[in-house]
Motif scaffolding. Structure first.
Motif, mmCIF file in Angstrom:
data_model
loop_
_atom_site.group_PDB
_atom_site.id
_atom_site.type_symbol
_atom_site.label_atom_id
_atom_site.label_comp_id
_atom_site.label_asym_id
_atom_site.label_seq_id
_atom_site.Cartn_x
_atom_site.Cartn_y
_atom_site.Cartn_z
ATOM 1 N N PHE A 84 -43.262 -3.571 15.413
ATOM 2 C CA PHE A 84 -41.908 -3.285 14.954
ATOM 3 C C PHE A 84 -40.873 -3.353 16.079
ATOM 4 O O PHE A 84 -39.679 -3.472 15.812
ATOM 5 N N THR A 85 -41.316 -3.282 17.321
ATOM 6 C CA THR A 85 -40.390 -3.518 18.425
ATOM 7 C C THR A 85 -40.000 -4.990 18.469
ATOM 8 O O THR A 85 -38.827 -5.334 18.660
ATOM 9 N N TYR A 86 -40.990 -5.875 18.268
ATOM 10 C CA TYR A 86 -40.706 -7.311 18.230
ATOM 11 C C TYR A 86 -39.772 -7.660 17.076
ATOM 12 O O TYR A 86 -38.831 -8.440 17.229
ATOM 13 N N TYR A 87 -40.023 -7.090 15.897
ATOM 14 C CA TYR A 87 -39.244 -7.431 14.708
ATOM 15 C C TYR A 87 -37.988 -6.581 14.533
ATOM 16 O O TYR A 87 -37.283 -6.720 13.521
ATOM 17 N N ALA A 88 -37.682 -5.719 15.487
ATOM 18 C CA ALA A 88 -36.564 -4.779 15.323
ATOM 19 C C ALA A 88 -35.236 -5.491 15.087
ATOM 20 O O ALA A 88 -34.428 -5.063 14.240
ATOM 21 N N SER A 147 -36.553 -17.123 18.137
ATOM 22 C CA SER A 147 -37.743 -16.686 18.872
ATOM 23 C C SER A 147 -38.240 -15.319 18.430
ATOM 24 O O SER A 147 -39.383 -14.954 18.712
ATOM 25 N N LEU A 148 -37.391 -14.552 17.733
ATOM 26 C CA LEU A 148 -37.789 -13.238 17.249
ATOM 27 C C LEU A 148 -38.026 -13.231 15.738
ATOM 28 O O LEU A 148 -38.091 -12.179 15.114
ATOM 29 N N ARG A 149 -38.162 -14.426 15.164
ATOM 30 C CA ARG A 149 -38.490 -14.563 13.746
ATOM 31 C C ARG A 149 -39.863 -15.223 13.577
ATOM 32 O O ARG A 149 -40.193 -15.689 12.491
ATOM 33 N N GLU A 150 -40.641 -15.273 14.635
ATOM 34 C CA GLU A 150 -41.897 -16.016 14.595
ATOM 35 C C GLU A 150 -43.092 -15.081 14.450
ATOM 36 O O GLU A 150 -43.418 -14.647 13.350
ATOM 37 N N GLN A 151 -43.721 -14.729 15.553
ATOM 38 C CA GLN A 151 -44.916 -13.878 15.495
ATOM 39 C C GLN A 151 -44.907 -12.876 16.638
ATOM 40 O O GLN A 151 -44.593 -13.229 17.781
ATOM 41 N N SER A 152 -45.279 -11.648 16.324
ATOM 42 C CA SER A 152 -45.541 -10.680 17.391
ATOM 43 C C SER A 152 -46.861 -11.055 18.056
ATOM 44 O O SER A 152 -47.633 -11.873 17.541
ATOM 45 N N SER A 153 -47.139 -10.448 19.186
ATOM 46 C CA SER A 153 -48.384 -10.784 19.897
ATOM 47 C C SER A 153 -49.620 -10.400 19.111
ATOM 48 O O SER A 153 -50.707 -10.946 19.336
#
Length: 278
Positions: free
Chosen positions: A190-194, A267-273
């Motif tokens: 959720f930090t990545y997708y925030a 770049s923040l609409r793709e995949q988290s790690s």
């Protein structure tokens, strides 16, 4: 009170608007506009407490049901807004269009299934699971909201998810692994997708704004002193309580959204790690 449809809609809209305002605002979020691409921005949290608060409030907005006596909807804020988009009691012409799009986009994002890989050291388990984002939000939001003694339902839900993916874990071990899940979900996923989540919620706030602006334009009246103002109530407002909610709703419309409309970088609409290589 036997409220009219317009009265109920005004109450529901005000509740939803205020709920969004509590999520997307400059006290909780640090909005950093891109210096290279106009309209794009990145979202950062002020601190770890605000990160948890952000997730908790989105869960409440999307999932927690309220009392139907005032709004006529026994469901979440998302459910209330879906009804507004269908009935549009306070709208004019096509003023609901942007709100409808914003609500649909948020629902699609939450319902999207996301495969992730989790290393759960407490269980000595390297698990691959695929559930909807709202399920991840329920785990993370409730874990931040409650202490471990209140998380029986979350533990049962996690055990069911693991079992459905072929991992047989005794229920009594699940509470010990809640910290592992929270580390992956809140600190990573959720930090990545925030930024994307904040954009989706902010677009709902702007959708409500656009929906109400035509009504605000005809309801807002300057007083003769040139300083004070009042609102004329639309036809169908017959009770004092919904009139107060309407006044409050129009004042929010007068103030406008806290955060300008923005777009999330690709770049923040793709995949988290957690989703890499799956």
């Amino acid at each position: 009170m036997d409220l009219s449809n317009k009265e109920r809609e005004s109450i529901g809209l005000c509740i939803c608007l205020e709920a969004v305002n509590e999520i997307v605002n400059h006290a909780v979020l640090d909005v950093r506009k891109s210096s290279r691409i106009p309209g794009e921005a990145l979202i950062y949290f002020k601190d770890l407490v605000h990160r948890s608060l952000f997730i908790i409030r989105i869960l409440d907005f999307a999932k927690e049901a309220g009392d139907s006596k005032l709004t006529g909807v026994s469901g979440s804020c998302v459910d209330i807004l879906e009804k507004v988009c269908v009935e549009s009691e306070l709208g004019t012409d096509d003023s609901v269009r942007e709100l409808k799009s914003a609500v649909n986009n948020l629902k699609h994002w939450l319902d999207q299934k996301s495969p992730i890989k989790l290393w759960l050291p407490t269980l000595n388990l390297d698990a691959e699971i695929e559930v909807s984002r709202i399920e991840f939000l329920k785990i993370s939001g409730n874990s931040s909201k409650h202490n471990i003694s209140r998380l029986t339902g979350v533990s049962k839900g996690i055990r069911t998810i693991l079992s459905e993916h072929g991992y047989d874990v005794p229920i009594e071990l699940i509470p010990l692994a809640l910290e592992d899940f929270q580390e992956h979900l809140e600190q990573n996923y959720f930090t990545y997708y925030a930024t994307w989540m904040a954009e989706l919620l902010n677009e709902i706030r702007w959708g409500i704004q656009r929906y109400l602006e035509p009504l605000y334009a005809v309801s807002y009246k300057h007083q003769e002193d040139g300083f004070s103002y009042r609102f004329e109530f639309p036809e169908g407002f017959n009770h004092e309580v919904p009139k107060q909610w309407f006044w409050r709703l129009m004042n929010h419309t007068r103030s406008g959204p806290y955060i300008d409309s923005f777009r999330t970088p690709a770049s923040l609409r793709e995949q988290s790690s957690l989703e890499w290589g799956i």
